[in-house]
Design a protein around this motif. Structure first.
Motif, PDB file in Angstrom:
ATOM      1  N   ALA A  57       0.834  -1.207   0.000  1.00 38.41           N
ATOM      2  CA  ALA A  57       0.000   0.000   0.000  1.00 38.41           C
ATOM      3  C   ALA A  57       0.865   1.252   0.000  1.00 38.41           C
ATOM      4  O   ALA A  57       0.562   2.233  -0.688  1.00 38.41           O
ATOM      5  N   SER A  58       1.961   1.230   0.753  1.00 38.96           N
ATOM      6  CA  SER A  58       2.876   2.377   0.777  1.00 38.96           C
ATOM      7  C   SER A  58       3.528   2.578  -0.598  1.00 38.96           C
ATOM      8  O   SER A  58       3.700   3.717  -1.047  1.00 38.96           O
ATOM      9  N   LEU A  59       3.872   1.474  -1.252  1.00 37.20           N
ATOM     10  CA  LEU A  59       4.478   1.570  -2.574  1.00 37.20           C
ATOM     11  C   LEU A  59       3.497   2.162  -3.589  1.00 37.20           C
ATOM     12  O   LEU A  59       3.881   2.961  -4.447  1.00 37.20           O
ATOM     13  N   SER A  60       2.233   1.767  -3.504  1.00 39.90           N
ATOM     14  CA  SER A  60       1.244   2.308  -4.436  1.00 39.90           C
ATOM     15  C   SER A  60       1.066   3.812  -4.220  1.00 39.90           C
ATOM     16  O   SER A  60       0.958   4.584  -5.180  1.00 39.90           O
ATOM     17  N   THR A  61       1.063   4.234  -2.964  1.00 39.30           N
ATOM     18  CA  THR A  61       0.964   5.664  -2.658  1.00 39.30           C
ATOM     19  C   THR A  61       2.161   6.425  -3.218  1.00 39.30           C
ATOM     20  O   THR A  61       2.018   7.488  -3.834  1.00 39.30           O
ATOM     21  N   LEU A  62       3.350   5.870  -3.004  1.00 37.39           N
ATOM     22  CA  LEU A  62       4.581   6.492  -3.494  1.00 37.39           C
ATOM     23  C   LEU A  62       4.547   6.629  -5.017  1.00 37.39           C
ATOM     24  O   LEU A  62       4.866   7.691  -5.570  1.00 37.39           O
ATOM     25  N   MET A  63       4.148   5.561  -5.703  1.00 40.55           N
ATOM     26  CA  MET A  63       4.125   5.603  -7.162  1.00 40.55           C
ATOM     27  C   MET A  63       3.084   6.582  -7.674  1.00 40.55           C
ATOM     28  O   MET A  63       3.354   7.373  -8.595  1.00 40.55           O
ATOM     29  N   ASN A  64       1.892   6.551  -7.106  1.00 38.46           N
ATOM     30  CA  ASN A  64       0.835   7.447  -7.589  1.00 38.46           C
ATOM     31  C   ASN A  64       1.198   8.909  -7.382  1.00 38.46           C
ATOM     32  O   ASN A  64       0.919   9.758  -8.233  1.00 38.46           O
ATOM     33  N   GLY A  84      -1.900   2.888  -9.708  1.00 36.49           N
ATOM     34  CA  GLY A  84      -1.821   1.508  -9.247  1.00 36.49           C
ATOM     35  C   GLY A  84      -2.366   1.418  -7.831  1.00 36.49           C
ATOM     36  O   GLY A  84      -2.277   2.379  -7.061  1.00 36.49           O
ATOM     37  N   ILE A  85      -2.965   0.295  -7.508  1.00 37.12           N
ATOM     38  CA  ILE A  85      -3.460   0.092  -6.146  1.00 37.12           C
ATOM     39  C   ILE A  85      -3.030  -1.279  -5.648  1.00 37.12           C
ATOM     40  O   ILE A  85      -2.906  -2.221  -6.430  1.00 37.12           O
ATOM     41  N   SER A  86      -2.804  -1.373  -4.348  1.00 36.44           N
ATOM     42  CA  SER A  86      -2.562  -2.657  -3.714  1.00 36.44           C
ATOM     43  C   SER A  86      -3.905  -3.295  -3.388  1.00 36.44           C
ATOM     44  O   SER A  86      -4.827  -2.622  -2.928  1.00 36.44           O
ATOM     45  N   MET A  87      -4.028  -4.580  -3.664  1.00 41.65           N
ATOM     46  CA  MET A  87      -5.292  -5.290  -3.481  1.00 41.65           C
ATOM     47  C   MET A  87      -5.340  -6.065  -2.173  1.00 41.65           C
ATOM     48  O   MET A  87      -6.301  -6.786  -1.904  1.00 41.65           O
ATOM     49  N   GLY A  88      -4.302  -5.929  -1.348  1.00 48.45           N
ATOM     50  CA  GLY A  88      -4.212  -6.759  -0.158  1.00 48.45           C
ATOM     51  C   GLY A  88      -5.152  -6.380   0.965  1.00 48.45           C
ATOM     52  O   GLY A  88      -5.465  -7.205   1.823  1.00 48.45           O
ATOM     53  N   ASN A  89      -5.591  -5.129   0.993  1.00 49.09           N
ATOM     54  CA  ASN A  89      -6.468  -4.657   2.065  1.00 49.09           C
ATOM     55  C   ASN A  89      -7.586  -3.842   1.434  1.00 49.09           C
ATOM     56  O   ASN A  89      -7.335  -2.796   0.826  1.00 49.09           O
ATOM     57  N   GLU A  90      -8.816  -4.316   1.566  1.00 52.60           N
ATOM     58  CA  GLU A  90      -9.949  -3.681   0.890  1.00 52.60           C
ATOM     59  C   GLU A  90     -10.133  -2.230   1.313  1.00 52.60           C
ATOM     60  O   GLU A  90     -10.331  -1.343   0.472  1.00 52.60           O
ATOM     61  N   THR A  91     -10.066  -1.964   2.604  1.00 52.18           N
ATOM     62  CA  THR A  91     -10.269  -0.599   3.099  1.00 52.18           C
ATOM     63  C   THR A  91      -9.204   0.341   2.565  1.00 52.18           C
ATOM     64  O   THR A  91      -9.500   1.451   2.098  1.00 52.18           O
ATOM     65  N   VAL A  92      -7.953  -0.097   2.619  1.00 50.32           N
ATOM     66  CA  VAL A  92      -6.847   0.727   2.129  1.00 50.32           C
ATOM     67  C   VAL A  92      -6.974   0.942   0.621  1.00 50.32           C
ATOM     68  O   VAL A  92      -6.698   2.032   0.108  1.00 50.32           O
ATOM     69  N   ALA A  93      -7.401  -0.097  -0.100  1.00 48.07           N
ATOM     70  CA  ALA A  93      -7.580   0.032  -1.551  1.00 48.07           C
ATOM     71  C   ALA A  93      -8.633   1.086  -1.870  1.00 48.07           C
ATOM     72  O   ALA A  93      -8.452   1.917  -2.764  1.00 48.07           O
ATOM     73  N   HIS A  94      -9.742   1.085  -1.129  1.00 47.64           N
ATOM     74  CA  HIS A  94     -10.790   2.090  -1.337  1.00 47.64           C
ATOM     75  C   HIS A  94     -10.239   3.495  -1.104  1.00 47.64           C
ATOM     76  O   HIS A  94     -10.526   4.430  -1.870  1.00 47.64           O
ATOM     77  N   GLN A  95      -9.452   3.644  -0.058  1.00 45.14           N
ATOM     78  CA  GLN A  95      -8.888   4.957   0.256  1.00 45.14           C
ATOM     79  C   GLN A  95      -7.956   5.433  -0.851  1.00 45.14           C
ATOM     80  O   GLN A  95      -7.977   6.613  -1.235  1.00 45.14           O
ATOM     81  N   GLU A  96      -7.150   4.507  -1.399  1.00 45.06           N
ATOM     82  CA  GLU A  96      -6.207   4.888  -2.446  1.00 45.06           C
ATOM     83  C   GLU A  96      -6.930   5.182  -3.755  1.00 45.06           C
ATOM     84  O   GLU A  96      -6.497   6.048  -4.522  1.00 45.06           O
ATOM     85  N   ILE A  97      -8.021   4.498  -4.008  1.00 40.75           N
ATOM     86  CA  ILE A  97      -8.828   4.802  -5.195  1.00 40.75           C
ATOM     87  C   ILE A  97      -9.308   6.252  -5.137  1.00 40.75           C
ATOM     88  O   ILE A  97      -9.164   7.017  -6.096  1.00 40.75           O
ATOM     89  N   ASP A  98      -9.868   6.638  -4.010  1.00 42.53           N
ATOM     90  CA  ASP A  98     -10.357   8.015  -3.855  1.00 42.53           C
ATOM     91  C   ASP A  98      -9.212   9.020  -3.910  1.00 42.53           C
ATOM     92  O   ASP A  98      -9.337  10.086  -4.540  1.00 42.53           O
ATOM     93  N   ARG A  99      -8.108   8.684  -3.264  1.00 51.43           N
ATOM     94  CA  ARG A  99      -6.969   9.611  -3.223  1.00 51.43           C
ATOM     95  C   ARG A  99      -6.363   9.775  -4.614  1.00 51.43           C
ATOM     96  O   ARG A  99      -6.009  10.897  -5.027  1.00 51.43           O
ATOM     97  N   ALA A 100      -6.240   8.664  -5.351  1.00 49.34           N
ATOM     98  CA  ALA A 100      -5.650   8.728  -6.688  1.00 49.34           C
ATOM     99  C   ALA A 100      -6.508   9.581  -7.623  1.00 49.34           C
ATOM    100  O   ALA A 100      -5.982  10.339  -8.445  1.00 49.34           O
ATOM    101  N   ILE A 101      -7.818   9.475  -7.489  1.00 45.15           N
ATOM    102  CA  ILE A 101      -8.701  10.309  -8.311  1.00 45.15           C
ATOM    103  C   ILE A 101      -8.507  11.780  -7.977  1.00 45.15           C
ATOM    104  O   ILE A 101      -8.497  12.640  -8.864  1.00 45.15           O
ATOM    105  N   SER A 102      -8.315  12.071  -6.695  1.00 51.65           N
ATOM    106  CA  SER A 102      -8.078  13.460  -6.305  1.00 51.65           C
ATOM    107  C   SER A 102      -6.772  13.991  -6.878  1.00 51.65           C
ATOM    108  O   SER A 102      -6.611  15.201  -7.071  1.00 51.65           O
TER     109      SER A 102
END
Length: 321
Positions: A57-64, A84-102
């Motif tokens: 999840a940290s790597l996906s945040t860094l890359m995005n 890119g998103i990490s699929m390992g944690n559903e809640t974290v994935a949802h948060q990164e989806i919203d953050r990446a769109i922002s």
């Protein structure tokens, strides 16, 4: 980064591709081609393949963050990026989806499986639902290492796992998404498949035959749970709803096959830049040549090179919640 696993194969490749990390070298190569810009997408391997859920999840945040910054700094070179998103944690994935769109992400890249788990696994359903609700396109990229081609061997020989294994991975992932009923749940979801949908266009006849009226004829009653539930449309129609890209290493024949299957309005220009011996120029040049070899109408070339991608990035879309 101690939780990140070794990725010696990809690392060996990355270190020899200067245009992957050196912008001056990348721009030098890009300038060889007129009016050429790039939509940035994450490189492989997938986050979940090299790290545990927290570090992935940290790597996906860094890359995005980095991709968004490149788009901000060089909008003419890189007008858009795909997150890119990490699929390992559903809640974290949802948060990164919203953050990446922002941050401005125009879509999300998913690998063909997650640590050996199929994308239609129930644990990923909520992530698919969340992506579908955004209206963004999914970029589907195959991943496969040197897994053996035969059960008597330990690893794939001759890099068969890459040449034939990646198209197979894409095809299997597409089939699982179709036959799981994903597109009945989300009929407006768009999925862009790398390498022109892998094997799907070439084997359209087998799809129509084997997954048409003959579905289940090869499966004993004891394995009935392996068959799909009824779908709303013929199986081949779902496959035709995918989009394909032109990343075929310059094969005009394969390009023609893909265009015949998906249709000119569902194919976009892509090349696998910078993954060739010239740092990307070979693949761009050969892909352009393959388009020239087909002698397509100017309107078709414009659609593949620009218009179709614009339609995927700025959709006229109302999510079905």
């Amino acid at each position: 980064m101690q939780k990140v696993a070794s990725a010696s194969g990809p690392l060996k490749r990355w270190l020899t591709l200067k245009s992957l990390y050196d912008l001056d070298e990348r721009f030098r190569i890009m300038d060889q081609f007129e009016n050429y810009a790039q939509v940035l997408t994450p490189s492989m391997p997938a986050f979940d393949e090299i790290a545990d859920a927290e570090e992935a999840a940290s790597l996906s945040t860094l890359m995005n963050d980095a991709l968004a910054d490149l788009v901000h700094q060089y909008p003419r070179r890189f007008p858009y990026f795909v997150a890119g998103i990490s699929m390992g944690n559903e809640t974290v994935a949802h948060q990164e989806i919203d953050r990446a769109i922002s941050l401005g992400a125009v879509g999300f890249q998913l690998p063909s499986h997650v640590q050996g788990m199929a994308l239609d696994h129930p644990r990923f359903q909520a992530i698919w639902d969340a992506i579908a609700a955004t209206g963004r396109t999914v970029w589907l990229h195959p991943i496969r290492g040197p897994v053996p081609d035969y059960p008597t061997e330990a690893k794939s020989k001759f890099e068969i796992w890459w040449c034939f294994g990646w198209p197979y991975e894409s095809s299997v992932a597409m089939a699982r998404l179709v036959l799981s009923g994903l597109f009945d749940r989300h009929p407006h979801l768009r999925v862009l498949t790398h390498h022109m949908g892998g094997m799907i266009p070439f084997f359209a006849g087998r799809i129509e035959q084997g997954w048409g009226l003959e579905m289940g004829s090869r499966t004993p009653p004891s394995d009935a749970d392996l068959l799909p539930r009824p779908l709303r449309k013929p199986v081949v129609e779902y496959f035709k709803n995918f989009y394909g890209d032109t990343s075929l290493s310059g094969s005009a024949g394969a390009l023609r096959c893909g265009l015949d299957f998906f249709g000119t309005d569902q194919v976009v220009f892509a090349t696998d830049f910078p993954f060739d011996a010239e740092g990307g120029s070979y693949l761009v040049r050969e892909t352009l040549r393959s388009l020239d070899d087909l002698v397509l109408p100017d309107d078709d070339v414009l659609a593949i090179g620009q218009k179709n991608l614009a339609g995927l990035i700025v959709p006229n879309f109302t999510p079905r919640l």
